[in-house]
Scaffold this motif. Structure first.
Motif, PDB file in Angstrom:
ATOM      1  N   UNK A   1       4.671  10.444 -10.255  1.00  0.00           N
ATOM      2  CA  UNK A   1       5.800  11.084  -9.602  1.00  0.00           C
ATOM      3  C   UNK A   1       5.575  11.275  -8.108  1.00  0.00           C
ATOM      4  N   UNK A   2       4.374  10.913  -7.626  1.00  0.00           N
ATOM      5  CA  UNK A   2       4.076  11.212  -6.230  1.00  0.00           C
ATOM      6  C   UNK A   2       4.276   9.994  -5.337  1.00  0.00           C
ATOM      7  N   UNK A   3       4.904  10.230  -4.197  1.00  0.00           N
ATOM      8  CA  UNK A   3       5.158   9.128  -3.264  1.00  0.00           C
ATOM      9  C   UNK A   3       3.865   8.533  -2.735  1.00  0.00           C
ATOM     10  N   UNK A   4       2.884   9.409  -2.486  1.00  0.00           N
ATOM     11  CA  UNK A   4       1.631   8.932  -1.911  1.00  0.00           C
ATOM     12  C   UNK A   4       0.934   7.968  -2.858  1.00  0.00           C
ATOM     13  N   UNK A   5       0.999   8.277  -4.180  1.00  0.00           N
ATOM     14  CA  UNK A   5       0.356   7.418  -5.168  1.00  0.00           C
ATOM     15  C   UNK A   5       1.067   6.069  -5.266  1.00  0.00           C
ATOM     16  N   UNK A   6       2.416   6.113  -5.355  1.00  0.00           N
ATOM     17  CA  UNK A   6       3.160   4.849  -5.427  1.00  0.00           C
ATOM     18  C   UNK A   6       2.910   4.031  -4.175  1.00  0.00           C
ATOM     19  N   UNK A   7       2.849   4.728  -3.037  1.00  0.00           N
ATOM     20  CA  UNK A   7       2.546   4.027  -1.786  1.00  0.00           C
ATOM     21  C   UNK A   7       1.177   3.355  -1.867  1.00  0.00           C
ATOM     22  N   UNK A   8       0.190   4.090  -2.425  1.00  0.00           N
ATOM     23  CA  UNK A   8      -1.160   3.528  -2.513  1.00  0.00           C
ATOM     24  C   UNK A   8      -1.195   2.299  -3.414  1.00  0.00           C
ATOM     25  N   UNK A   9      -0.428   2.359  -4.517  1.00  0.00           N
ATOM     26  CA  UNK A   9      -0.353   1.189  -5.403  1.00  0.00           C
ATOM     27  C   UNK A   9       0.220  -0.003  -4.639  1.00  0.00           C
ATOM     28  N   UNK A  10       1.313   0.242  -3.904  1.00  0.00           N
ATOM     29  CA  UNK A  10       1.934  -0.846  -3.143  1.00  0.00           C
ATOM     30  C   UNK A  10       0.968  -1.405  -2.109  1.00  0.00           C
ATOM     31  N   UNK A  11       0.309  -0.479  -1.391  1.00  0.00           N
ATOM     32  CA  UNK A  11      -0.632  -0.919  -0.357  1.00  0.00           C
ATOM     33  C   UNK A  11      -1.746  -1.773  -0.975  1.00  0.00           C
ATOM     34  N   UNK A  12      -2.238  -1.327  -2.153  1.00  0.00           N
ATOM     35  CA  UNK A  12      -3.298  -2.073  -2.826  1.00  0.00           C
ATOM     36  C   UNK A  12      -2.810  -3.469  -3.195  1.00  0.00           C
ATOM     37  N   UNK A  13      -1.590  -3.552  -3.716  1.00  0.00           N
ATOM     38  CA  UNK A  13      -1.060  -4.849  -4.122  1.00  0.00           C
ATOM     39  C   UNK A  13      -0.859  -5.758  -2.910  1.00  0.00           C
ATOM     40  N   UNK A  14      -0.298  -5.205  -1.833  1.00  0.00           N
ATOM     41  CA  UNK A  14      -0.080  -6.008  -0.621  1.00  0.00           C
ATOM     42  C   UNK A  14      -1.425  -6.483  -0.082  1.00  0.00           C
ATOM     43  N   UNK A  15      -2.368  -5.561  -0.001  1.00  0.00           N
ATOM     44  CA  UNK A  15      -3.701  -5.884   0.518  1.00  0.00           C
ATOM     45  C   UNK A  15      -4.355  -6.986  -0.323  1.00  0.00           C
ATOM     46  N   UNK A  16      -4.281  -6.848  -1.642  1.00  0.00           N
ATOM     47  CA  UNK A  16      -4.916  -7.830  -2.529  1.00  0.00           C
ATOM     48  C   UNK A  16      -4.214  -9.176  -2.442  1.00  0.00           C
ATOM     49  N   UNK A  17      -2.874  -9.125  -2.439  1.00  0.00           N
ATOM     50  CA  UNK A  17      -2.113 -10.381  -2.398  1.00  0.00           C
ATOM     51  C   UNK A  17      -2.380 -11.136  -1.105  1.00  0.00           C
ATOM     52  N   UNK A  18      -2.227 -10.438   0.042  1.00  0.00           N
ATOM     53  CA  UNK A  18      -2.393 -11.116   1.328  1.00  0.00           C
ATOM     54  C   UNK A  18      -3.832 -11.546   1.542  1.00  0.00           C
ATOM     55  N   UNK A  19      -4.780 -10.607   1.338  1.00  0.00           N
ATOM     56  CA  UNK A  19      -6.128 -10.924   1.773  1.00  0.00           C
ATOM     57  C   UNK A  19      -6.896 -11.746   0.750  1.00  0.00           C
ATOM     58  N   UNK A  20      -6.729 -11.471  -0.541  1.00  0.00           N
ATOM     59  CA  UNK A  20      -7.526 -12.225  -1.519  1.00  0.00           C
ATOM     60  C   UNK A  20      -6.791 -13.451  -2.022  1.00  0.00           C
ATOM     61  N   UNK A  21      -5.646 -13.229  -2.676  1.00  0.00           N
ATOM     62  CA  UNK A  21      -5.018 -14.322  -3.406  1.00  0.00           C
ATOM     63  C   UNK A  21      -4.485 -15.385  -2.449  1.00  0.00           C
ATOM     64  N   UNK A  22      -3.824 -14.952  -1.363  1.00  0.00           N
ATOM     65  CA  UNK A  22      -3.335 -15.953  -0.407  1.00  0.00           C
ATOM     66  C   UNK A  22      -4.428 -16.304   0.595  1.00  0.00           C
ATOM     67  N   UNK A  23      -4.947 -15.295   1.286  1.00  0.00           N
ATOM     68  CA  UNK A  23      -5.836 -15.547   2.413  1.00  0.00           C
ATOM     69  C   UNK A  23      -7.154 -16.190   2.057  1.00  0.00           C
ATOM     70  N   UNK A  24      -8.045 -15.416   1.425  1.00  0.00           N
ATOM     71  CA  UNK A  24      -9.396 -15.923   1.152  1.00  0.00           C
ATOM     72  C   UNK A  24      -9.358 -17.170   0.289  1.00  0.00           C
ATOM     73  N   UNK A  25      -8.506 -17.142  -0.733  1.00  0.00           N
ATOM     74  CA  UNK A  25      -8.474 -18.249  -1.677  1.00  0.00           C
ATOM     75  C   UNK A  25      -7.999 -19.539  -1.016  1.00  0.00           C
ATOM     76  N   UNK A  26      -6.840 -19.488  -0.343  1.00  0.00           N
ATOM     77  CA  UNK A  26      -6.292 -20.693   0.256  1.00  0.00           C
ATOM     78  C   UNK A  26      -7.155 -21.174   1.410  1.00  0.00           C
TER      79      UNK A  26
END
Lengths: 275, 308
Positions: B80-105
Motif C-alpha cells: 500500500x506504500x508509494x515508496x515501496x511500489x516506487x522501489x519495485x519500479x526502480x529495481x525493475x528499470x535498473x535491472x532491465x536497462x543495466x543487466x538485461x539490455x545493457x550488460x547482456x547486449x
C-alpha cells in the motif's frame, strides 16, 4: 570477398575502439586526479604532476590499517571458502549418490539469492550471537556468502581431473583425503587459483557486508573506510580520494594480472560458468 | 557409523551402490563444513527472515520490547506504500536497462566484434572493460560520480560537440546508476560470451555463409541458437547480481534525489536501519528473496529442459 572482409574487420576495430575509449575515460580521471595538485571532477592532464596526494593518504589511519584489515578479512574468508569448497566438491565430483543432484541444485539456487536481502536477519543473528563487530564472525559470513558459487566452480574444475588416477591410488590403499591431497589437488591448481583469486576479488570490493557487520573504525576494511573518507569531510579532496582509490585497487589489479598471465585468466572462469 | 573409512574396499567400483549405508555417509563427511556454514549463516537467516517478516520487530519503540505476530500487516503496508511500489519500479528499470539490455547486449556485441578484430585492439578493449570490472564497488562509484557530475567528463564531452550538459546524478539518477552498472558489469557477460563463441565450430558458420546466410541473418539463425545455453545462464546470473546491487547506488546517489534511484535493497536498508523497522525490513527482504527465487527457478527449469 577479400575486400569485404577487410572492410568488416576495419569496422569491427573502429566500433571496438570507440567502446574501449568510453570504458577508459572514467579510469583516466582517477589516474590524472591522483597526481594533480588541484584535482577537480573533470579529466584534465595535470600541468604540475605531484606525488603529494599519495604522501597525504599514506598513513596508518587512512591507508595502512584499512588495507591490512581488508587483507585479513578477505584473505581469511577466501581461504575458508576455498577449504570448505574443495572438501565439499570432492564427494560431489567423485561419488554418485541420490543426494548429489538435489544438493548441487540447491547450491546453484543459492548462488542466485540476493545476499543483500539476508543482511537484515544476518545482522539480527549477529546481535544474538554477540558477533557484531568481530573479525571472526564477519569472515565466517563472507566465506559462507561466496561458498555456493565457489563449490559450483570447484566441482566443475574437479570433474576435469580423471577419476581413473584415484582408482589406482585407492587400490594402493590411499584414503579419500589422501587421494584428494596427493593426486587431485596438484592436478587442479590452476582451477583452485582461479576460484581463490576471484573469491578474493569479489570480497575485496564488497562494501555492504563489512559496512553492516563491523562498527569500530579500527576494524573497518578499505572498502568501507574509503566511503567514510569521502563522506566525512563534506567537499572531499578529490586528488587524495583518487590516490587512495588507486592504492586500494592495487592488490586486486596485481592478483588479476597474475591470474591472466599464468592461467589464461578469466577466460577459464567464463568457460567454467557456462553451465 | 562405526564403519571406518574404507576407501580401498570401495575402490574398484566407487559408483556402485550396495555398500553399507555407513560407508556412504562417511564418504559424504567432507561436505559437513560447507553445509554447516550454509545452514547457520544462509539457511538460518532466510528462515529468520520468514519469521520476522510477520512480526512488528523493531529496534526502538513497542516492537523492540514486545515482539508480536502481526500476520500480513507488513506486506499490506508495503504494497500500500508509494515508496515501496516506487522501489519495485526502480529495481525493475535498473535491472532491465543495466543487466538485461545493457550488460547482456553490450557483452555479446563485444564478444562478437572481438572475433573479427586485430589483436592489439582486442587486448586494449578487453583490458579496459575488465579493468572496470575488477575495480572495487565504491571506487567504481566515485569514478562514475565524477564522470556524470555537472563539472564531469561527460559534460565536457557534450559541450565539446555543442550539446547541453546537466548534473546527470540529479536530473536522471536511475539512468546514471544504470549506465554505471553497465560500465562495471559488462566484462562478466563479455567473458561468458567469448568463451561460448570460441566453442562454436568454424565450419558450421562457414557453411551457413556458403548457403547465403551472411551477416545479421547468420547471427540470428546460426550463431545465437548455438550459444543459447550460455545466453540463458548469463542472463539469469547478471539479473540476480543486478537485483542485489547496493554499494554502487548507495555511494553514487544514496537512492536520491528523493527516491528517484531508490531500488529495493536501498529501501530495505533505509526502513530496517535508518528507521529501525526490522519486521518491515525483513518483509521487504522476503519480497526480494522471492523475486530472486522466481528468477532462479525459471533459470533452473530452462537449463534442465535444455540439458534433457
Amino acid at each position: 570477398m577479400i575486400a569485404r572482409d577487410r572492410m568488416s574487420k576495419l569496422a569491427s576495430n573502429l566500433v571496438l575502439l570507440a567502446i574501449g575509449v568510453l570504458f577508459v575515460l572514467p579510469l583516466l580521471w582517477v589516474l590524472f586526479a591522483s597526481i594533480n595538485r588541484t584535482a577537480g571532477l573533470r579529466v584534465e592532464f595535470p600541468t604540475h604532476p605531484t606525488l603529494n596526494n599519495f604522501k597525504a593518504v599514506l598513513n596508518t589511519d587512512t591507508t595502512y590499517r584499512p588495507v591490512l584489515n581488508g587483507l585479513v578479512l578477505c584473505g581469511g574468508s577466501a581461504l575458508l571458502t576455498m577449504v570448505c569448497a574443495v572438501l565439499a566438491a570432492y564427494p560431489l565430483s567423485r561419488f554418485k549418490t541420490r543426494f548429489n543432484r538435489p544438493f548441487l541444485l540447491t547450491v546453484l539456487f543459492c548462488t542466485g539469492l540476493p545476499i543483500t536481502a539476508v543482511m537484515v536477519p544476518v545482522y539480527g543473528l549477529f546481535v544474538q550471537l554477540n558477533l557484531v563487530d568481530t573479525i571472526g564472525g564477519t569472515i565466517m559470513f563472507m566465506a559462507t556468502s561466496s561458498l555456493p558459487f565457489a563449490i559450483w566452480l570447484t566441482k566443475t574444475f574437479m570433474d576435469g581431473v580423471p577419476i581413473s588416477l584415484e582408482e589406482a591410488a585407492w587400490v594402493d590403499g590411499a584414503g579419500n583425503m589422501r587421494a584428494l591431497r596427493a593426486i587431485v589437488l596438484p592436478l587442479m591448481w590452476p582451477g583452485i587459483a582461479v576460484v581463490l583469486i576471484f573469491t578474493f576479488i569479489g570480497m575485496w570490493g564488497n562494501f555492504f557486508v563489512p559496512f553492516m557487520l563491523l562498527l569500530s573504525p579500527e576494524r573497518l576494511p578499505a572498502s568501507v573506510s574509503i566511503f567514510t573518507f569521502f563522506s566525512q569531510y563534506g567537499e572531499p579532496n578529490y586528488g587524495q580520494l583518487a590516490a587512495y582509490s588507486i592504492i586500494y585497487t592495487m592488490p586486486v589489479l596485481l592478483l588479476y594480472l597474475l591470474l591472466s598471465k599464468k592461467l589464461g585468466g578469466a577466460f577459464a572462469l567464463g568457460g567454467a560458468i557456462k553451465g | 557409523m562405526t564403519t571406518t573409512v574404507a576407501p580401498s574396499a570401495a575402490a574398484p567400483a566407487p559408483k556402485r551402490s550396495g555398500r553399507p549405508r555407513g560407508a556412504k555417509l562417511v564418504k559424504m563427511l567432507p561436505l559437513t563444513p560447507a553445509i554447516g556454514l550454509m545452514l547457520v549463516f544462509l539457511a538460518g537467516p532466510i528462515l529468520y527472515c520468514v519469521y520476522a517478516a510477520f512480526t512488528n520487530m523493531a529496534l526502538t519503540g513497542t516492537g523492540a520490547a514486545n515482539v508480536q505476530f502481526v500476520g500480513l500487516e507488513n506486506f499490506r503496508k508495503a504494497f500500500g506504500s508509494n515508496a515501496f511500489t516506487n522501489a519495485i519500479w526502480m529495481t525493475l528499470v535498473f535491472t532491465l536497462i543495466s543487466a538485461i539490455i545493457g550488460q547482456n547486449t553490450l557483452g555479446l556485441g563485444l564478444a562478437l566484434l572481438m572475433r573479427r578484430s586485430t589483436k592489439v585492439v582486442r587486448n586494449f578493449v578487453g583490458t579496459a572493460v575488465i579493468g572496470a570490472w575488477v575495480l572495487p564497488e565504491v571506487v567504481a562509484a566515485y569514478l562514475l560520480s565524477a564522470f556524470f557530475n555537472d563539472n564531469g567528463t561527460l559534460n565536457v564531452m557534450l559541450h565539446a560537440v555543442g550539446l547541453p550538459g546537466q548534473d546527470w546524478l540529479y536530473a536522471a539518477p536511475i539512468i546514471a546508476v544504470s549506465l554505471a552498472n553497465i560500465w562495471r558489469g559488462t566484462a562478466f557477460s563479455m567473458l561468458v560470451y567469448s568463451a561460448a563463441l570460441s566453442e562454436v565450430p568454424k565450419e558450421i558458420e562457414e557453411s551457413a555463409e556458403m548457403d547465403g546466410a551472411a551477416g545479421f541473418r547468420r547471427l540470428v539463425f546460426v550463431t545465437l541458437p548455438m550459444i543459447s545455453r550460455a545466453i540463458m545462464t548469463n542472463l539469469m546470473l547478471i539479473t540476480l547480481q543486478t537485483l542485489s546491487v547496493f554499494g554502487l547506488i548507495y555511494a553514487m546517489t544514496r537512492g536520491g534525489p528523493g527516491t528517484k534511484s531508490q531500488t529495493l535493497p536501498l529501501y530495505m536498508y533505509e526502513q530496517a536501519f535508518s528507521f529501525s523497522q526490522i519486521g518491515y525490513g525483513t518483509a521487504i527482504a522476503l519480497v526480494m528473496l522471492a523475486i530472486g527465487a522466481v528468477f532462479s527457478l525459471i533459470y533452473l527449469r530452462g537449463l534442465n529442459s535444455e540439458a534433457a
